[in-house]
Design an enzyme around this catalytic site. Structure first.
Site, PDB file in Angstrom:
ATOM      1  N   ASN A 146      26.968  15.803 -12.324  1.00 39.42           N
ATOM      2  CA  ASN A 146      26.751  14.734 -13.775  1.00 39.42           C
ATOM      3  C   ASN A 146      27.091  15.616 -14.926  1.00 39.42           C
ATOM      4  O   ASN A 146      28.089  16.571 -14.899  1.00 39.42           O
ATOM      5  CB  ASN A 146      25.166  14.705 -13.996  1.00 39.42           C
ATOM      6  CG  ASN A 146      24.592  16.030 -14.051  1.00 39.42           C
ATOM      7  OD1 ASN A 146      24.936  16.929 -14.416  1.00 39.42           O
ATOM      8  ND2 ASN A 146      23.191  15.874 -13.767  1.00 39.42           N
ATOM      9  N   ASN A 179      -6.030  -3.274  22.057  1.00 39.64           N
ATOM     10  CA  ASN A 179      -6.386  -4.565  22.558  1.00 39.64           C
ATOM     11  C   ASN A 179      -7.756  -5.090  21.671  1.00 39.64           C
ATOM     12  O   ASN A 179      -8.400  -4.169  20.957  1.00 39.64           O
ATOM     13  CB  ASN A 179      -6.620  -4.613  23.833  1.00 39.64           C
ATOM     14  CG  ASN A 179      -7.722  -3.928  24.364  1.00 39.64           C
ATOM     15  OD1 ASN A 179      -8.789  -3.692  23.657  1.00 39.64           O
ATOM     16  ND2 ASN A 179      -7.747  -3.465  25.674  1.00 39.64           N
ATOM     17  N   ASP A 180      -8.192  -6.239  21.755  1.00 45.58           N
ATOM     18  CA  ASP A 180      -9.447  -6.789  21.097  1.00 45.58           C
ATOM     19  C   ASP A 180     -10.583  -6.137  21.588  1.00 45.58           C
ATOM     20  O   ASP A 180     -11.476  -6.015  20.595  1.00 45.58           O
ATOM     21  CB  ASP A 180      -9.477  -8.186  21.226  1.00 45.58           C
ATOM     22  CG  ASP A 180      -9.180  -8.723  22.694  1.00 45.58           C
ATOM     23  OD1 ASP A 180      -9.283  -8.006  23.572  1.00 45.58           O
ATOM     24  OD2 ASP A 180      -9.282 -10.144  22.713  1.00 45.58           O
ATOM     25  N   SER A 211      17.936  14.667  -7.209  1.00 49.02           N
ATOM     26  CA  SER A 211      16.665  14.079  -6.914  1.00 49.02           C
ATOM     27  C   SER A 211      16.855  13.170  -5.718  1.00 49.02           C
ATOM     28  O   SER A 211      15.832  12.615  -5.251  1.00 49.02           O
ATOM     29  CB  SER A 211      16.158  13.591  -8.474  1.00 49.02           C
ATOM     30  OG  SER A 211      17.064  12.382  -8.734  1.00 49.02           O
TER      31      SER A 211
END
Length: 754
Positions: free
Chosen positions: A284, A548-549, A333
């Site tokens: 930068n 499973n349920d 970053s």
């Protein structure tokens, strides 16, 4: 219509769909169209390529709601410098009208040039702000350009919304970021820690919004593009393979320029020795960047066959390059924030990001004083993959920010108030636009309906959605993904809920470790050998649990029902079939092939009726709702079911309820069948008591109350004396499958802070 939609920018299509979601949301009570206030004029100021990737999603969101907002775009800083790619052009390519371009950079790339650039910006900004007259100025981050923006706006009585305040890093950026936070009137922060830092800095709780990072909204939805290999080849060459290249991005540290240039030189040497194709971005514009570019050119990086040196990569393409890289190295970053969302390995060099929250994908080389250290870090990290980290966002930042902007009262006093002394606990739970309720998304796949619910930590079902369960695999998967996505969006934007993960309850045999349905019940077609975890996780970017349920019913009791605090108990579901779950030492018993707790298929007779599993004499063949319905139909066909006080309407289906009614009205044959069913279930439960010796039996399901007495009687008559004192109770939970699915999420994800 099709051509119009396909011609739209991908960003815009996404946020237009988000706009439609907002339009469907319920209007606040008392709102009248004619009484609406004027549009909010929002000025978004962008200074460089990095902050535009965070601001662009907000700009698209604002642009998609012209009835609520008027967008002004201001461009300054390195956007307008040729050496840094003239990146203002990508803003124009995104179809934004740039209202003001301010040349504010004094070249020199040293400390004095940074100070002079701030001064030049302060000279030019008053005229622009006076001309635009914005209600709110949106400023991002910790750059010196942003400090000039915040200073000018504060002195000119313009409200400031600061993004990414409260974070901690290891350079002068910290001081600039916190200075902007003190000038800003409102804060949209990315993490819980950042929120707490702002509170500790005496900022007003009611003006702090925990949103997550706006770039994650685009990043999480767009990084899985089909053309990612085309993008990789266009930047790195046609011979490069996925995860076989490096992305390098190193910036100067303005408080220690000499050392940061040395680290940059060592990084380049290590990359040359490592001999992998590398995309390296120019640094930068901070003080020291000119010296770093000199080092790059001295080593011939721009001409080296293994390197591709570039000034700028569009964010959408940069996402693809980072997500599919073998490694990212440097001190940007992006390495500690965005790369974590993909699980990309990162090597963080030096102190520029010291204090940032990072995922496990980041390896720190803070004292990067030798080429060998950096090379060894490359050997450790290159080619690895890590779990995706969502520390910095969940993909719903923009709707939160837009809702926050709409809540701003322009009539309230402009003067900031600080909260002294520091408040130890955050009371933001009382602010309706801050999402604080940790919740789970629960899915229940039944034979008839597909249900999704948002469940809070305390087991409250905040909202429930239901649709008929499709008959084919493709339609079922598509509906699951749509219902889950809609519910997650509803939770984030309208219900003050933060979804921590997804729990799925389904019939059949399940491998919970892999999230795969191995064998389904006959009630759910095309549902065997199905990986349900991957598509749901990929779509929602959330962890997913599957079971499973029957096991989910047991988990529901363990967290919210009679099983709380009980080390060993059994849950038996009595419904269309017979199922359940076994909890031993506080944990579910799954078994070596995941068929433990198939309680309905315990045999209680060698020559009993045929069961749906293909065997005979199972509990389910005697005591399930389907078995009782079978016997009721048989009696009805023999004209032995109906007694005085009973009637059947024409075309009314015979059910188990008719058998029970007939027994209650004195039908001896119906009574005998129910006694046999109760005895079979009781005998099966006695076998369970003698096998796993639980401390409690919980009966769940529509037949639970009917079977409680027969089961207790069987235990008294048939169980060993040491097991006869075990209690049999009826579940008090209305939705055990959904609550159990939610408990899988809530028990594990609440260990995380975000």
């Amino acid at each position: 219509m099709h051509s119009e939609q396909s011609s739209r920018n991908p960003h815009e299509r996404y946020y237009l769909s988000m706009q439609r979601t907002w339009e469907r949301a319920e209007k606040p009570e008392g709102t009248k169209e004619k009484g609406r206030r004027r549009r909010l004029r929002v000025c978004v100021a962008t200074c460089n390529r990095a902050d535009y990737s965070k601001l662009a999603p907000i700009m698209f969101g604002i642009k998609a709601q012209p009835e609520n907002f008027e967008l002004e775009v201001m461009v300054l800083g390195s956007h307008l410098i040729d050496d840094y790619g003239n990146t203002f052009r990508m803003i124009e390519q995104d179809d934004f009208d740039i209202g003001s371009k301010l040349h504010t950079i004094v070249r020199g790339e040293d400390e004095a040039a940074m100070v002079e650039s701030v001064g030049l910006a302060l000279v030019k900004l008053p005229d622009v702000l006076q001309r635009l007259q914005p209600d709110v100025l949106v400023v991002h981050g910790d750059r010196f350009d942003a400090l000039a923006l915040a200073t000018a706006a504060a002195l000119m009585n313009v409200r400031i919304l600061h993004l990414e305040g409260g974070e901690v890093s290891g350079t002068i950026d910290d001081s600039i970021r916190h200075a902007i936070s003190k000038l800003a009137h409102y804060h949209a922060c990315c993490t819980r820690s950042a929120e707490q830092h702002l509170i500790a800095m005496c900022e007003d709780h009611s003006r702090i919004l925990l949103t997550g990072c706006p770039s994650y909204d685009k990043l999480l939805s767009a990084h899985r593009r089909d053309d990612y290999m085309d993008i990789i080849h266009s930047w790195l060459g046609d011979d490069v393979k996925e995860q076989d290249y490096i992305v390098a991005l190193q910036h100067p540290v303005t408080t220690d320029i000499k050392n940061s240039i040395k680290i940059y030189e060592l990084m380049l040497d290590a990359l040359i020795s490592f001999n992998k194709r590398t995309l390296i971005l120019f640094p930068n514009i901070d003080a020291g960047s000119k010296e770093m570019v000199r080092v790059m050119r001295k080593k011939g990086i721009e001409r080296h066959p293994n390197f591709r040196a570039v000034k700028h990569v569009p964010f959408e393409q940069f996402i693809q390059l980072v997500s599919h890289a073998g490694c990212m190295i440097g001190n940007s970053s992006c390495g500690v924030r965005e790369a974590g969302a993909f699980g990309t390995p990162v090597i963080n060099l030096g102190t520029r990001q010291t204090g940032r929250e990072t995922g496990e994908n980041v390896l720190h080389v803070r004292d990067a004083d030798t080429q060998n250290k950096i090379y060894h870090a490359l050997e450790l990290q290159f080619g690895k993959r890590y779990p995706c980290s969502k520390i910095y966002g969940d993909g719903n930042a923009v709707p939160r920010i837009l809702k926050f902007l709409q809540s701003i009262d322009l009539d309230e006093p402009l003067q900031k108030t600080f909260r002294f002394p520091t408040v130890k606990e955050c009371i933001s739970q009382d602010i309706d636009h801050i999402l604080e309720t940790q919740s789970a998304l629960a899915v229940d796949l039944g034979g008839t309906n597909l249900r999704v619910a948002i469940v809070s930590m305390k087991g409250k079902i905040v909202k429930k959605y239901s649709q008929p369960n499709p008959k084919t695999y493709e339609d079922r998967i598509a509906l699951i993904l749509k219902m889950c996505s809609d519910a997650a969006c509803d939770a984030a934007v309208n219900l003050n809920c933060r979804i921590l993960g997804v729990g799925i309850s389904t019939g059949g045999r399940v491998n919970p470790h892999k999230g795969v349905i191995l064998h389904s019940t006959k009630l759910i077609q095309e549902w065997s050998s199905v990986d349900i975890r991957t598509p749901v996780s990929d779509t929602l970017h959330l962890p997913v649990w599957v079971d499973n349920d029957g096991n989910c019913a047991a988990l529901a009791e363990r967290k919210f029902g009679h099983g709380r605090g009980v080390e060993n108990f059994v849950t038996v579901i009595t419904g269309t079939g017979i199922g359940g779950g076994i909890v031993q030492h506080g944990e579910l018993v799954h078994g070596s092939t995941f068929c433990a707790a198939e309680l309905g298929h315990i045999m209680v007779s060698l020559e009993g009726p045929e069961c749906s599993c293909g065997s005979r004499g199972c509990i389910e063949a005697y005591a399930s709702g389907a078995a009782l319905q079978r016997e009721a139909k048989r009696l009805h066909d023999e004209d032995l079911l109906l007694v005085e006080g009973m009637s059947l309407k024409k075309d009314e289906q015979v059910t188990a309820a008719h058998l029970i009614s007939a027994a209650h009205l004195g039908n001896s044959k119906a009574e005998a069948m129910l006694q046999t069913a109760g005895a079979a279930l009781g005998m099966g439960i006695v076998n369970i008591l003698h096998t796993v010796n639980p401390g409690l039996v919980v009966l769940s399901g529509i037949l639970a109350s009917f079977y409680q007495n027969p089961v207790q009687q069987a235990i008294r008559q048939r169980a060993l004396s040491s097991a006869q004192g075990i209690h049999v109770v009826i579940s008090e939970l209305e939705e055990p499958a959904l609550l159990g699915a939610a408990s899988m999420v809530l028990d594990y994800t609440t260990r995380r802070t975000y």
